[in-house]
Design a protein around this motif. Structure first.
Motif, PDB file in Angstrom:
ATOM      1  N   UNK A  65       6.821 -22.505  -9.574  1.00  0.00           N
ATOM      2  CA  UNK A  65       6.496 -22.719 -10.993  1.00  0.00           C
ATOM      3  C   UNK A  65       6.477 -21.391 -11.743  1.00  0.00           C
ATOM      4  N   UNK A  66       5.933 -20.368 -11.105  1.00  0.00           N
ATOM      5  CA  UNK A  66       5.817 -19.064 -11.765  1.00  0.00           C
ATOM      6  C   UNK A  66       7.053 -18.191 -11.554  1.00  0.00           C
ATOM      7  N   UNK A  67       7.682 -18.309 -10.392  1.00  0.00           N
ATOM      8  CA  UNK A  67       8.891 -17.525 -10.100  1.00  0.00           C
ATOM      9  C   UNK A  67       9.621 -18.153  -8.925  1.00  0.00           C
ATOM     10  N   UNK A  68      10.949 -18.080  -8.929  1.00  0.00           N
ATOM     11  CA  UNK A  68      11.713 -18.706  -7.839  1.00  0.00           C
ATOM     12  C   UNK A  68      11.374 -18.104  -6.476  1.00  0.00           C
ATOM     13  N   UNK A  69      11.340 -18.955  -5.477  1.00  0.00           N
ATOM     14  CA  UNK A  69      11.185 -18.484  -4.091  1.00  0.00           C
ATOM     15  C   UNK A  69      12.603 -18.257  -3.576  1.00  0.00           C
ATOM     16  N   UNK A  70      13.183 -17.106  -3.946  1.00  0.00           N
ATOM     17  CA  UNK A  70      14.609 -16.881  -3.716  1.00  0.00           C
ATOM     18  C   UNK A  70      14.922 -15.672  -2.841  1.00  0.00           C
ATOM     19  N   UNK A  71      13.883 -15.060  -2.260  1.00  0.00           N
ATOM     20  CA  UNK A  71      14.103 -13.960  -1.327  1.00  0.00           C
ATOM     21  C   UNK A  71      13.311 -14.210  -0.049  1.00  0.00           C
ATOM     22  N   UNK A  72      13.727 -13.531   1.013  1.00  0.00           N
ATOM     23  CA  UNK A  72      13.020 -13.656   2.290  1.00  0.00           C
ATOM     24  C   UNK A  72      11.566 -13.225   2.114  1.00  0.00           C
ATOM     25  N   UNK A  73      11.343 -12.108   1.395  1.00  0.00           N
ATOM     26  CA  UNK A  73       9.984 -11.594   1.213  1.00  0.00           C
ATOM     27  C   UNK A  73       9.106 -12.594   0.479  1.00  0.00           C
ATOM     28  N   UNK A  74       9.659 -13.202  -0.554  1.00  0.00           N
ATOM     29  CA  UNK A  74       8.869 -14.156  -1.356  1.00  0.00           C
ATOM     30  C   UNK A  74       8.526 -15.403  -0.532  1.00  0.00           C
ATOM     31  N   UNK A  75       9.454 -15.857   0.281  1.00  0.00           N
ATOM     32  CA  UNK A  75       9.190 -17.019   1.123  1.00  0.00           C
ATOM     33  C   UNK A  75       8.114 -16.692   2.154  1.00  0.00           C
ATOM     34  N   UNK A  76       8.231 -15.533   2.798  1.00  0.00           N
ATOM     35  CA  UNK A  76       7.240 -15.153   3.802  1.00  0.00           C
ATOM     36  C   UNK A  76       5.849 -15.022   3.184  1.00  0.00           C
ATOM     37  N   UNK A  77       5.787 -14.439   2.009  1.00  0.00           N
ATOM     38  CA  UNK A  77       4.503 -14.289   1.318  1.00  0.00           C
ATOM     39  C   UNK A  77       3.888 -15.655   1.017  1.00  0.00           C
ATOM     40  N   UNK A  78       4.717 -16.615   0.712  1.00  0.00           N
ATOM     41  CA  UNK A  78       4.251 -17.953   0.350  1.00  0.00           C
ATOM     42  C   UNK A  78       3.756 -18.737   1.564  1.00  0.00           C
TER      43      UNK A  78
END
Length: 303
Positions: free
Chosen positions: A171-184
């Motif tokens: 909702x706030x920002x795309x989950x479009x990188x490996x780092x962002x997915x791992x953080x999530x």
């Protein structure tokens, strides 16, 4: 040859060559060319009249081919193996191999997004011309469908919570990188089993991005149509969903694994399963190539 080995080390190579029962004048298909390790070994058995047709949907794999009139490298998905062979004037072949593993090259290239070990964009497309990347998948899927995928293809216990977290984050920002997915997802991953569960997560996304299960089903049906009587089908799988599907098809000749018998109770399957238990890598091979640990080879012969 050294470049090929860097790209991918072929699993269960001696076992594959034995399973295909290679003849110098035979016609064979390697449905998953990759680094070309299996193909080169098969080609080494061919005489003047032998032919090898290899397939790969990844354009980068085409650089691993070689020039020889007896070898044809086809840039296409193995789900269309029957159509491609017919296009090249081949009615049937003596053996077909499919190694369903992902090449080292894909796992080790940060730009492809197949591994949680590297930073980069979430791509995961085997065919980079394909429409949907892993990032686009995470952006578009409804929460319940995403949870279903993570459970079915990744066997993740926290699939619902992981799916809910991804949907909240996008909702706030795309989950479009490996780092962002791992953080999530990390709050829902067991620290004790982190590598295993992250591998399961990435596996689930990769399977859907590349439509791997449906492609495998189409390949199995078409491979049966593409084999001569007495021809061999050899498939190397790496996870239980693939292995179950391949085993059932080789045992019964259909995707449902439904046994058909005649009036006298004799099996009507068009295939004879030659491996009651899957062939697995030896301790020596696993020591040389740890990624072969999960490889399972099953072989069937067309009646």
């Amino acid at each position: 040859m050294s470049d090929t080995q860097v790209y991918h080390t072929p699993a269960l190579l001696p076992e594959v060559l034995d399973a295909l029962r290679l003849r110098p004048d035979g016609k064979y298909a390697d449905a998953t060319f990759g680094g070309g390790g299996h193909s080169r070994a098969i080609f080494g058995y061919l005489g003047y009249e032998g032919r090898l047709y290899s397939f790969d949907q990844d354009e980068e794999a085409l650089a691993n081919g070689w020039d020889d009139d007896r070898f044809t490298l086809i840039h296409g998905n193995f789900r269309f193996i029957r159509q491609y062979l017919r296009f090249y004037g081949v009615d049937a072949v003596d053996g077909i191999l499919a190694d369903l593993g992902v090449s080292f090259h894909h796992f080790d290239d940060p730009e492809r997004g197949f591994s949680f070990r590297f930073s980069g964009a979430l791509d995961m497309r085997m065919n980079r011309r394909a429409r949907m990347s892993a990032a686009q998948l995470l952006e578009s899927l409804p929460e319940d469908r995403l949870a279903e995928i993570l459970s079915l293809y990744g066997e993740l216990r926290q699939s619902r919570r992981i799916a809910a977290a991804i949907v909240r984050e996008r909702v706030s920002a795309p989950v479009d990188t490996v780092e962002r997915l791992l953080q999530t997802v990390r709050p829902f991953i067991s620290p004790k089993n982190e590598k295993k569960e992250l591998a399961q997560l990435f596996q689930a996304l990769r399977i859907v991005v590349n439509d791997e299960i449906h492609a495998l089903k189409q390949f199995l049906v078409q491979s049966l149509e593409s084999l001569k009587p007495g021809g061999r089908l050899a498939v190397i799988t790496y996870h239980s969903l693939e292995d179950r599907l391949v085993k059932n098809f080789m045992r019964t000749g259909n995707l449902e694994g439904r046994e058909q018998k005649d009036f006298y109770g004799r099996n009507l399957s068009p295939l004879k399963l030659l491996t009651s238990k899957p062939v697995v890598a030896s301790e020596e091979e696993v020591a040389r190539n740890p990624r072969s640990r999960s490889a399972k080879l099953r072989v069937a012969e067309k009646l």
